[in-house]
Design a protein around this motif. Structure first.
Motif, short mmCIF file in Angstrom:
data_model
loop_
_atom_site.label_atom_id
_atom_site.label_comp_id
_atom_site.label_asym_id
_atom_site.label_seq_id
_atom_site.Cartn_x
_atom_site.Cartn_y
_atom_site.Cartn_z
N PHE A 22 86.26 -43.75 49.28
CA PHE A 22 87.51 -43.30 49.88
C PHE A 22 88.22 -44.41 50.66
O PHE A 22 89.32 -44.20 51.15
N ALA A 43 92.26 -45.58 50.52
CA ALA A 43 93.06 -44.56 49.83
C ALA A 43 94.21 -44.09 50.71
O ALA A 43 94.02 -43.84 51.90
N LEU A 49 94.00 -39.10 47.95
CA LEU A 49 92.78 -38.42 48.39
C LEU A 49 92.37 -37.26 47.47
O LEU A 49 91.19 -37.13 47.14
N ARG A 96 90.85 -38.80 44.33
CA ARG A 96 89.53 -39.40 44.61
C ARG A 96 88.49 -38.34 44.89
O ARG A 96 87.32 -38.49 44.52
N PHE A 97 88.90 -37.25 45.54
CA PHE A 97 87.96 -36.17 45.80
C PHE A 97 87.45 -35.58 44.49
O PHE A 97 86.25 -35.31 44.34
#
Length: 504
Positions: free
Chosen positions: A227, A230, A235, A238-239
């Motif tokens: 993370f 970012a 986010l 990426r999550f």
């Protein structure tokens, strides 16, 4: 697609290929060469070489068969307890995520044990005397590859003994275990390796866990690194990526929680069996219970998750979940399956496909190190023995710092001094990189000073480009004068005794 692809990003594969080749040439594990695990995977790999030839592609045959078998068993389990459509979708998702990292499709003892264990579980569910005996045989084979997978056998016995009417089934299961276990003990005894194998298990209990421990669901470098940097809009993406990477750790928890709710409502015996086996499989990865190792035992959690989604959710939510996961599964699978830039590479172990940069440095290596020439790879890249067909003058295909003892290093040094190799592939291991790969290794010395001093005093750079961070050295002139050179410039090592590189 994967059988002849050169993958330098993992070091584990070389352990099994090198050991199997030694067995093929008449050497005995634990006696003539060091092996840190039980003999099942060595035997299976040697059998593959005997049947298909001494090539990298032959070394991958078993892995590809194991993945295919697990896909088939996931399909069978899900269609038995859910539906055919759910079975197809679940098996495809498993295949997509498991093969997203090509390094997963390399020789590894946990592939043997996980495939045998899943087949054993399926046969128990199928029931019948012959199937229960076969299930016991397969469970013993799984334990011969990874001893800790015997926990699944304990869970199976607990389930078979849970109901009075099932206790005779436990007898047949034990018969199968006894048959395979007795055959293995006899084979080790006839081969003269039984006592050496028991001593090796004792060595493993003393030296393995301390340096190799990783918490459940962890990754090398930590999740927070994924993370870093970012911005807000990145986010959510990426999550989702992190969630896909973490599936091998997330699915067992979801499967046990959801399966417990389903069993409490229906009291279905097979669901209880799965609830016992999933924690046993997860526990079998200890001490390295990171995501990479949990991925090897992820097939049953995938199957149970597919069953639960079908049986606990209405049709429309199920469809949206399937569509959402399918998008990410396709994205992950494309990393490995989309056409890439590979070029042919001719090696002593067959014609391979390699990335252009890797192909050029390996060609330089092969132009210098010829088959049957003496070669020592230090500290950890036994794949290079197999790739070059170089002859290791020691009994160690690797000397993993923190796990190997000073006595092991001294024995290796004495064998090197008695028969100095013509070539050395050397990695100057940096402490920060070592502790990143082995978070529990703080306080361990990442070097064997006496052995490394001897290498530096007797070998000099050959001029070849480094291969996966390993610098090729040749023997110094007979004058014995040590040269003042820098070995490797502390390159980022590819050093992983029991796990794969993290997916980038």
């Amino acid at each position: 697609m994967f059988g002849n692809r050169l993958i330098l990003g993992t070091s584990d594969e070389g352990i099994y290929l090198d050991a199997a080749e030694r067995i093929l040439h008449g050497q005995k594990p634990y006696v003539d060469f060091f092996g840190y695990m039980s003999p099942g995977s060595f035997w299976m790999q040697a059998l593959a070489f005997r049947l298909f030839g001494l090539t990298l592609a032959a070394g991958r045959v078993l892995v590809i068969l194991y993945v295919a078998l697990e896909c088939a068993l996931i399909y069978w389990l899900v269609q038995r307890f859910a539906s055919r459509a759910a079975a197809i979708v679940t098996a495809l998702f498993f295949l997509a995520f498991q093969t997203a990292d090509p390094a997963m499709l390399t020789a590894q003892h946990r592939w043997d044990s996980s495939a045998f264990a899943l087949a054993s579980i399926a046969l128990c569910v199928a029931s019948g005397r012959g199937r229960l005996i076969a299930s016991g045989v397969l469970m013993a084979c799984a334990a011969l590859a990874t001893p800790s997978v015997a926990l699944v056998g304990v869970a199976t016995l607990a389930w078979l003994l849970w109901s009075g009417g099932q206790r005779i089934r436990a007898v047949w299961y034990l018969v199968g275990i006894a048959m395979a276990g007795t055959a293995a003990v006899i084979a080790l005894w006839i081969n003269g390796t039984l006592l050496a194998f028991l001593r090796q298990l004792s060595w493993l209990s003393r030296n393995y866990s301390a340096v190799n421990f990783m918490p459940y669901g962890s990754i090398i470098g930590g999740w927070s690194a994924l993370f870093q940097g970012a911005v807000i809009w990145e986010l959510p993406i990426r999550f989702c990526i992190v969630l896909c990477l973490a599936l091998p750790a997330v699915l067992p928890i979801l499967a046990v929680a959801g399966g417990g709710a389903l069993w409490a409502r229906l009291r279905e015996p097979a669901i209880l069996y799965f609830l016992l086996c999933i924690p046993a499989l997860a526990a079998s990865t200890y001490p390295r219970s990171d995501v990479a190792h949990l991925a090897y035992v992820a097939a049953l959690p995938y199957a149970v998750a597919g069953i639960l989604i079908y049986r606990l959710l209405p049709a429309r939510p199920r469809a949206w979940i399937a569509i959402s996961i399918a998008v990410w599964a396709a994205a992950f699978a494309s990393q490995a399956h989309l056409p890439a830039s590979f070029r042919p590479l001719h090696t002593p172990v067959g014609d391979l496909q390699a990335a252009p940069g890797e192909a050029s440095v390996v060609e330089q290596l092969l132009s210098r190190v010829r088959p049957r020439q003496s070669l020592f790879v230090y500290p950890y890249k036994p794949l290079l023995y197999f790739l070059t067909q170089g002859q290791n003058p020691t009994r160690y295909s690797y000397l993993s710092p923190g796990m190997m003892t000073p006595e092991d290093a001294r024995l290796a040094l004495s064998q090197l001094q008695a028969s100095p190799p013509a070539w050395v592939l050397y990695l100057d291991l940096d402490r920060s990189a070592f502790e990143r790969l082995f978070p529990a290794a703080k306080g361990f010395d990442p070097h064997f000073p006496e052995l490394e001093s001897w290498l530096k005093a007797n070998y000099q750079p050959s001029g070849a480009m480094p291969v996966a961070g390993y610098v090729l050295l040749r023997r110094s002139p007979p004058s014995g004068q040590a040269l003042s050179v820098t070995y490797g410039q502390n390159p980022a090592p590819v050093l992983m005794p029991v796990s794969k590189q993290p997916i980038k």
